[in-house]
Design an enzyme around this catalytic site. Structure first.
Site, mmCIF file in Angstrom:
data_model
loop_
_atom_site.group_PDB
_atom_site.id
_atom_site.type_symbol
_atom_site.label_atom_id
_atom_site.label_comp_id
_atom_site.label_asym_id
_atom_site.label_seq_id
_atom_site.Cartn_x
_atom_site.Cartn_y
_atom_site.Cartn_z
ATOM 1 N N ASN A 1 -1.429 1.916 5.735
ATOM 2 C CA ASN A 1 -0.589 0.861 5.154
ATOM 3 C C ASN A 1 -0.219 -0.058 6.310
ATOM 4 O O ASN A 1 0.353 0.411 7.293
ATOM 5 C CB ASN A 1 0.653 1.539 4.551
ATOM 6 C CG ASN A 1 1.719 0.544 4.135
ATOM 7 O OD1 ASN A 1 1.429 -0.619 3.902
ATOM 8 N ND2 ASN A 1 2.944 1.015 4.039
ATOM 9 N N GLY A 2 -0.564 -1.350 6.205
ATOM 10 C CA GLY A 2 -0.239 -2.278 7.294
ATOM 11 C C GLY A 2 -1.449 -3.089 7.703
ATOM 12 O O GLY A 2 -2.433 -3.170 6.957
ATOM 13 N N ARG B 1 3.892 -0.414 -4.842
ATOM 14 C CA ARG B 1 3.587 -0.937 -3.517
ATOM 15 C C ARG B 1 2.242 -1.655 -3.470
ATOM 16 O O ARG B 1 1.904 -2.298 -2.464
ATOM 17 C CB ARG B 1 3.562 0.205 -2.493
ATOM 18 C CG ARG B 1 4.853 0.968 -2.414
ATOM 19 C CD ARG B 1 4.748 2.071 -1.403
ATOM 20 N NE ARG B 1 4.578 1.539 -0.070
ATOM 21 C CZ ARG B 1 5.580 1.131 0.714
ATOM 22 N NH1 ARG B 1 6.808 1.235 0.285
ATOM 23 N NH2 ARG B 1 5.355 0.647 1.905
ATOM 24 N N LYS C 1 6.097 -4.440 -4.659
ATOM 25 C CA LYS C 1 7.557 -4.375 -4.596
ATOM 26 C C LYS C 1 8.064 -4.365 -3.162
ATOM 27 O O LYS C 1 9.071 -4.974 -2.857
ATOM 28 C CB LYS C 1 8.056 -3.125 -5.325
ATOM 29 C CG LYS C 1 9.560 -3.120 -5.426
ATOM 30 C CD LYS C 1 10.066 -2.372 -6.603
ATOM 31 C CE LYS C 1 11.544 -2.586 -6.785
ATOM 32 N NZ LYS C 1 11.864 -3.943 -7.259
ATOM 33 N N CYS D 1 0.844 -1.180 0.000
ATOM 34 C CA CYS D 1 0.000 0.000 0.000
ATOM 35 C C CYS D 1 0.888 1.242 0.000
ATOM 36 O O CYS D 1 1.946 1.252 0.620
ATOM 37 C CB CYS D 1 -0.952 0.118 1.185
ATOM 38 S SG CYS D 1 -2.123 -1.230 1.313
ATOM 39 N N GLU E 1 7.106 -14.714 -11.930
ATOM 40 C CA GLU E 1 6.609 -13.416 -11.449
ATOM 41 C C GLU E 1 5.967 -12.597 -12.565
ATOM 42 O O GLU E 1 4.921 -11.994 -12.380
ATOM 43 C CB GLU E 1 7.788 -12.562 -10.938
ATOM 44 C CG GLU E 1 8.134 -12.720 -9.505
ATOM 45 C CD GLU E 1 9.313 -11.822 -9.110
ATOM 46 O OE1 GLU E 1 9.220 -11.219 -8.061
ATOM 47 O OE2 GLU E 1 10.315 -11.722 -9.850
ATOM 48 N N LYS F 1 11.892 -15.152 -11.642
ATOM 49 C CA LYS F 1 11.629 -14.016 -12.545
ATOM 50 C C LYS F 1 10.576 -14.402 -13.580
ATOM 51 O O LYS F 1 9.654 -13.658 -13.862
ATOM 52 C CB LYS F 1 12.950 -13.649 -13.225
ATOM 53 C CG LYS F 1 13.150 -12.245 -13.612
ATOM 54 C CD LYS F 1 13.622 -11.314 -12.520
ATOM 55 C CE LYS F 1 13.128 -11.598 -11.154
ATOM 56 N NZ LYS F 1 13.505 -10.745 -10.108
ATOM 57 N N GLU G 1 16.612 -18.022 -9.247
ATOM 58 C CA GLU G 1 16.226 -16.637 -9.542
ATOM 59 C C GLU G 1 15.632 -16.544 -10.956
ATOM 60 O O GLU G 1 14.653 -15.820 -11.182
ATOM 61 C CB GLU G 1 17.451 -15.716 -9.383
ATOM 62 C CG GLU G 1 17.258 -14.270 -9.802
ATOM 63 C CD GLU G 1 16.146 -13.532 -9.057
ATOM 64 O OE1 GLU G 1 15.649 -14.026 -8.043
ATOM 65 O OE2 GLU G 1 15.751 -12.447 -9.538
ATOM 66 N N TRP H 1 -2.974 -2.595 -1.688
ATOM 67 C CA TRP H 1 -2.691 -4.020 -1.904
ATOM 68 C C TRP H 1 -3.483 -4.727 -0.813
ATOM 69 O O TRP H 1 -3.145 -4.652 0.371
ATOM 70 C CB TRP H 1 -1.198 -4.293 -1.767
ATOM 71 C CG TRP H 1 -0.787 -5.675 -2.161
ATOM 72 C CD1 TRP H 1 -0.462 -6.114 -3.416
ATOM 73 C CD2 TRP H 1 -0.624 -6.809 -1.288
ATOM 74 N NE1 TRP H 1 -0.121 -7.451 -3.368
ATOM 75 C CE2 TRP H 1 -0.215 -7.899 -2.085
ATOM 76 C CE3 TRP H 1 -0.795 -7.010 0.081
ATOM 77 C CZ2 TRP H 1 0.051 -9.156 -1.567
ATOM 78 C CZ3 TRP H 1 -0.546 -8.285 0.605
ATOM 79 C CH2 TRP H 1 -0.125 -9.337 -0.215
ATOM 80 N N HIS I 1 16.107 -37.161 -8.427
ATOM 81 C CA HIS I 1 15.433 -37.558 -7.183
ATOM 82 C C HIS I 1 13.967 -37.132 -7.158
ATOM 83 O O HIS I 1 13.382 -36.952 -6.096
ATOM 84 C CB HIS I 1 16.184 -36.988 -5.980
ATOM 85 C CG HIS I 1 17.589 -37.475 -5.899
ATOM 86 N ND1 HIS I 1 17.913 -38.789 -5.637
ATOM 87 C CD2 HIS I 1 18.778 -36.844 -6.120
ATOM 88 C CE1 HIS I 1 19.227 -38.940 -5.667
ATOM 89 N NE2 HIS I 1 19.773 -37.768 -5.966
HETATM 90 C C1 G6P Z 1 8.832 -8.525 -2.917
HETATM 91 C C2 G6P Z 1 9.331 -8.116 -4.284
HETATM 92 C C3 G6P Z 1 10.585 -8.920 -4.647
HETATM 93 C C4 G6P Z 1 11.644 -8.749 -3.572
HETATM 94 C C5 G6P Z 1 11.098 -9.122 -2.192
HETATM 95 C C6 G6P Z 1 12.062 -8.732 -1.091
HETATM 96 O O1 G6P Z 1 8.330 -9.795 -2.951
HETATM 97 O O2 G6P Z 1 8.316 -8.313 -5.252
HETATM 98 O O3 G6P Z 1 11.096 -8.472 -5.885
HETATM 99 O O4 G6P Z 1 12.743 -9.559 -3.876
HETATM 100 O O5 G6P Z 1 9.883 -8.418 -1.938
HETATM 101 O O6 G6P Z 1 12.180 -7.341 -1.064
HETATM 102 P P1 G6P Z 1 13.417 -6.563 -0.513
HETATM 103 O O7 G6P Z 1 13.060 -5.111 -0.684
HETATM 104 O O8 G6P Z 1 13.548 -6.950 0.927
HETATM 105 O O9 G6P Z 1 14.602 -6.958 -1.307
#
Ligand code: G6P
Length: 609
Positions: free
Chosen positions: A98-99, A27, A604, A2, A489, A486, A482, A74, A505
């Site tokens: 927010n929270g 956010r 994010k 948020c 996501e 990606k 990773e 969010w 396995h």
């Molecule tokens: C969210 C974002 C990710 C990020 C993660 C950790 O899930 O979408 O891209 O890696 O948070 O965020 P940070 O700011 O702690 O790296």
């Protein structure tokens, strides 16, 4: 999650608030709302979906007023809908939040008994009514606000206005970030300074459990006991330009292409012949790491993957046993902390709730020191850690992390060298060789970006696929993880990363002609082992996409597509081989028509646990 923006000014603020919200959309983006005070009336407009829908609604209906608050959501409590969107109003008060208020159900019952009615399913509406209920008896709104905050459990970043007092804006922070922007004859609050760069570069960071009262001329900050606190002002070095897309189609694309520069920035002023300057890590001296005997890394998401790579490097270059854990797990178990342990958090935002909670827990445990690897100066992790290593990626807007990840990797490598040197674990020759390689990194990154066109074409073969596997070995295993993260996501193709030796396995049962398998296969000490693993997959008819360097033994045939990448030093391979995987995901997402910069359901900065 948020995003919050608020303003108290001598001009109409709705455009400032809406532009601020657009910058905070990373956010959360399931609904948005704005409320301004004009003629002692609250004008509130809300819409579902993105901020652009709210902008259109405001254009149609207009939202005048010199004081206002706005929010991009969010969802945590209640579905994304206009009713659940913020601001929430109770009589003369409007609140954005927010929270999460954890005890909202009990408070709600009590307020219902007092005669309050609720329209939404949110915890925020409960809080605004709670403040209103205290206001009936309190001598002023500040007092009522403080009384209400003493009753709530959970996390919050809040902005509150009162139509009966249009010249004041109230804000509070506990667990969710909030900053104050200082203007001339106007003041602002926001969840992130990015939202306010068009109007100011002067900021005050609110700390945990602080309340701010803003007017056009004044900012006063108090603790939860109502005691006034002196705060210092910080001038940001970011500018509005750094948060525009420029000629790129998406922020993610821009951020992928910024990597040569961002990696260069990570190195700037930090390499001095065969030494890494001590200023690289804020707070350390030449013996800070000498007595460290164990390392615990904690992070979430992409930053966690950076931590996994860090384990390989730290153990190799420092001989210190290193453990890596997902923050949401670490914070809720009893960890055994060895003597002389260093606690490291990794985070782009510095505000991720679980990572922050883990740091706070670590501070009560037996750790010697805490260090955060972070991209945001002034963030909570930075302020609460003993040492900080800034990644210097610059503002990252795309929700899927790209340049923040590669600069995290480079930062961890620098840290491993620094610790290795202080511990006497690394030879001069090895140190010299690695630093020489690191100096070549920005130029090599540029060379790796040259595979973009080939990957755009290759990605067409992925569209329409529903699943994908990524394989890697050794330090490239976290890079496979990773790569898979990606892809899922942003393109919504289900993808999993595996250590190639683990495939037999279980996961090998998934292999058939419909399952593309991406192999992250630079020429390194494990390449022969990886080739054998890949043969097992090929024998089962898999479609292979091998991301490799020129001289490896993978044959290209009907079943196997080689993507040939430039030769590079082994130590840099995790950083450089990340780039083609980012490009693959990016192009798959574009072909699949997803929202690249703001993928569904994600945010994010995850400031709720
Ligand atoms: C969210 C974002 C990710 C990020 C993660 C950790 O899930 O979408 O891209 O890696 O948070 O965020 P940070 O700011 O702690 O790296």
């Amino acid at each position: 999650m948020c995003g919050i923006v608020g303003a108290v000014a001598q001009r109409n603020v709705s455009q400032i608030l809406l532009e601020g919200l657009s910058k905070l959309e990373y956010r959360g983006y399931d609904s948005a709302g704005i409320c301004c005070i004009d003629n002692n009336q609250l004008h509130c407009i809300k819409s579902t979906g993105k901020v652009k829908n709210l902008k259109e609604a405001v254009k149609e209906k207009s939202c005048p007023g010199f004081t206002g608050i706005a929010h991009t959501r969010w969802a945590t409590h209640g579905i994304p809908s206009e009713t659940n969107a913020h601001p929430h109003i109770c009589d003369n008060l409007a609140l954005v939040h927010n929270g999460i208020i954890e005890n909202f159900a009990t408070l709600k019952e009590r307020l219902i008994a007092e005669g309050y009615n609720f329209k939404s399913q949110t915890d925020t509406e409960v809080l605004v009514c709670l403040i209103h209920s205290h206001l009936k008896k309190a001598s002023n709104l500040l007092e009522a606000f403080l009384q209400a905050l003493h009753e709530v459990k959970g996390s919050f970043g809040l902005a509150l206005i009162d139509k009966n007092d249009p010249s004041t804006l109230y804000a509070a922070r506990s667990g969710s970030p909030l900053i104050i922007g200082l203007g001339i004859g106007e003041n602002f609050i926001a969840s992130d300074s990015l939202a306010l760069l068009p109007v100011t570069r002067r900021f005050i960071y609110l700390e945990e459990n602080e309340i701010a009262v803003l007017t056009t001329e004044n900012v006063k900050v108090y603790n939860l006991d109502g005691k006034k606190i002196e705060k210092s002002e910080i001038e940001s070095d970011l500018d509005a330009e750094s948060i525009s897309k420029g000629p790129y189609r998406h922020f993610m694309q821009k951020e992928i292409y910024e990597q040569p520069q961002s990696l260069q920035n990570t190195l700037l002023g930090r390499l001095d012949k065969d030494d890494i300057s001590l200023e690289t890590v804020v707070g350390i001296d030449d013996s800070s790491f000498k007595d460290i005997d164990a390392i615990q890394i904690v992070a979430c998401g992409t930053s966690y993957h950076a931590g996994l790579v860090g384990k390989y490097w730290l153990e190799e270059l420092t001989n210190i046993p290193t453990n890596v854990e997902i923050a949401s797990e670490y914070r809720y178990r009893k960890a055994v902390v060895r003597n002389n342990s260093l606690f490291i958090t990794i985070s782009q935002s510095g505000e991720t709730a679980d990572t922050l909670a883990s740091l706070r827990l670590a501070k009560q445990q037996n750790y010697k020191k805490s260090l955060c690897i972070c991209n945001v100066n002034g963030s909570s992790l930075v302020r609460e850690s003993d040492y900080t290593l800034f990644t210097k990626a610059g503002a990252e807007i795309g929700v899927a992390s790209t340049k923040a990840f590669t600069t995290q990797l480079l930062s961890i490598l620098l840290l491993a060298l620094l610790i290795g040197k202080q511990k006497g674990a690394i030879s001069q020759a090895q140190n010299h060789e690695i630093l020489e390689s690191i100096r070549k990194l920005p130029a090599l990154t540029q060379e790796f970006l040259a595979c973009d066109k080939e990957l755009a074409t290759l990605s067409e073969q992925f569209s329409g696929k529903h699943h994908c596997l990524f394989l890697g070995r050794g330090v490239m295993y976290p890079i496979a993880l990773e790569g898979a993260l990606k892809l899922k996501e942003i393109s919504y193709i289900h993808a999993e990363g595996y250590a190639a030796g683990e495939l037999k396995h279980g996961p090998i049962a998934l292999i058939d002609k419909e399952m593309p398998v991406v192999v992250v296969a630079p020429d390194n000490s494990l390449i022969d082992k990886l080739i054998s693993n890949v043969e097992e997959v090929r024998a089962r008819g898999a479609l292979l996409y091998v991301f490799t360097t020129k001289d490896t033994q993978f044959k290209a045939d009907d079943q196997t597509k080689r993507v040939n990448l430039p030769a590079c030093p082994e130590i840099l391979q995790p950083i450089l081989f990340t780039i083609p995987l980012q490009l693959l995901s990016y192009h798959c997402a574009v072909i699949n028509g997803t929202d690249v910069d703001q993928p569904r359901n994600l945010a994010k900065s995850v400031t709720v646990e």
